[in-house]
Design an enzyme around this catalytic site. Structure first.
Site, PDB file in Angstrom:
ATOM      1  N   SER A  80      51.385  39.503  33.192  1.00 31.53           N
ATOM      2  CA  SER A  80      49.759  38.712  33.277  1.00 31.53           C
ATOM      3  C   SER A  80      48.499  39.244  32.940  1.00 31.53           C
ATOM      4  CB  SER A  80      49.252  39.491  34.671  1.00 31.53           C
ATOM      5  OG  SER A  80      49.765  40.213  35.906  1.00 31.53           O
ATOM      6  N   ASP A 245      41.394  41.958  42.608  1.00 32.07           N
ATOM      7  CA  ASP A 245      42.248  42.389  43.250  1.00 32.07           C
ATOM      8  C   ASP A 245      42.223  44.060  42.906  1.00 32.07           C
ATOM      9  OD1 ASP A 245      43.117  42.319  40.994  1.00 32.07           O
ATOM     10  OD2 ASP A 245      44.719  41.532  40.550  1.00 32.07           O
ATOM     11  N   HIS A 248      44.054  43.966  38.371  1.00 29.77           N
ATOM     12  CA  HIS A 248      44.028  43.413  36.973  1.00 29.77           C
ATOM     13  C   HIS A 248      42.704  43.554  36.175  1.00 29.77           C
ATOM     14  CE1 HIS A 248      47.084  40.841  38.335  1.00 29.77           C
ATOM     15  NE2 HIS A 248      48.630  41.023  37.364  1.00 29.77           N
TER      16      HIS A 248
END
Length: 341
Positions: A80, A245, A248
């Protein structure tokens, strides 16, 4: 600690080379505690279900007619973080930032293709490499891989993780691609993660990063340590450099990552001045045994490790980071102004 980490990294890399699964690095009680803390941390961190923005395409169009040279091709593989999870604009992803910077340095267009997948572990690299090499007419000139965090949190045996990464690097190198790997980030920097998980997460992350470095160098690639997500900026400014979040990176965080990776990306393509390739003692650079270089790099974000012709020795570099403007035109002016000074 550095010497101990070097020994562990060498043992993991050796197990990877000979096909072993790798012994666990924690005892049963410690592992149970770690998994309990991970479960609690996930509740606090939460998730970010948005799909990363699609950033593929051509960058540096201002150079399209210059000297008639074809575009460079940049591939981005990994998890990610490589995909740009946590930001909303394509230009904020690491792939777009690196493509923009690379176009400015090379003074030619760059075609970006991203096959990174959110949640990916090293198991997925075989599929990603197959995908990025699927068209022989579009084989990348250079690939960036960012992988490892999910291997730690999902308990992938480290030797297996390193072996899968090494095989991916070797396939890309055999296809003619230069490869730069951003090694496992320091999961101890995640703000909602508390002790004792923070200490354990940092230890495990650095051990994997050091072992990854050995495996990547043996396969013919270069590494840049993502460390505490590339520098003390994350520890000092977590609100600014982590995304919504708290896991990240934010847009500014990805820009920090790109600043550290871009010089190594350019060096891999022969675009950096030759005097930059010599170790600078003033910046604590030098040629060290591979395992020791890997261990030292794992402890300091933004550190590059490059293979040498001397077999078990590697070049450890702390390249100067330069802030990357967002737009190509600004990047061009930035680097031209640097060259005039």
């Amino acid at each position: 600690m550095s010497m101990q980490r070097a020994r562990v990294a060498r043992r993991i890399a050796a197990a990877a080379a000979y096909g072993g699964g790798g012994a666990g690095l924690l005892g049963g009680a410690a592992l149970g505690l770690l998994l309990t803390e991970v479960a609690l941390a996930r509740r606090v961190v939460g998730g970010h279900g948005d799909t990363p923005p699609h950033a593929d395409g051509r960058y540096g169009s201002a150079f399209v007619h210059r000297l008639g040279r074809p575009p460079l091709r940049l591939g981005v593989l990994g998890d990610s973080t490589a995909a740009g999870q946590g930001v909303h604009r394509p230009r904020q992803t690491p792939g777009a930032l690196l493509a923009t910077g690379l176009a400015a340095v090379a003074e030619r267009p760059v075609e970006l293709r991203t096959v990174a997948l959110s949640g990916a572990q090293s198991y997925d690299l075989e599929r990603q490499v197959t995908q990025i090499l699927s068209d022989p007419e579009r084989t990348p000139d250079v690939c960036v891989i960012m992988i490892g965090a999910n291997d730690v949190t999902h308990r992938v045996p480290y030797a297996r993780s390193v072996r899968l990464l090494s095989e991916a690097v070797r396939r890309l190198r055999d296809a003619g691609c230069e490869v730069v790997v951003g090694t496992c980030p320091d999961l101890g920097t995640i703000e909602p993660v508390y002790q004792p998980l923070r200490w354990l997460a940092r230890r495990l992350s650095r051990q994997l990063a050091a072992a990854q470095t050995i495996g990547v160098l043996e396969a013919g690639g270069r590494t840049v340590s993502l460390g505490d997500l590339l520098g003390p900026e994350f520890a000092a400014n977590p609100r600014e450099l982590f995304g919504p979040d708290n896991y990240h990176p934010s847009a500014e965080g990805y820009a920090t990552a790109a600043m550290a990776v871009l010089p190594t990306l350019c060096a891999a393509l022969g675009l950096w001045p030759e005097d930059e390739e010599r170790p600078d003692a003033a910046r604590r650079e030098g040629i060290l045994p591979v395992a020791r270089a890997a261990a030292e790099a794992a402890a300091e974000g933004g550190t590059e490790v490059t293979p040498t012709a001397r077999g078990r020795w590697a070049l450890l570099k702390h390249r100067k980071r330069r802030r990357l403007p967002v737009h190509t035109e600004a990047v061009v002016n930035h680097f031209r102004a640097r060259d005039r000074t």
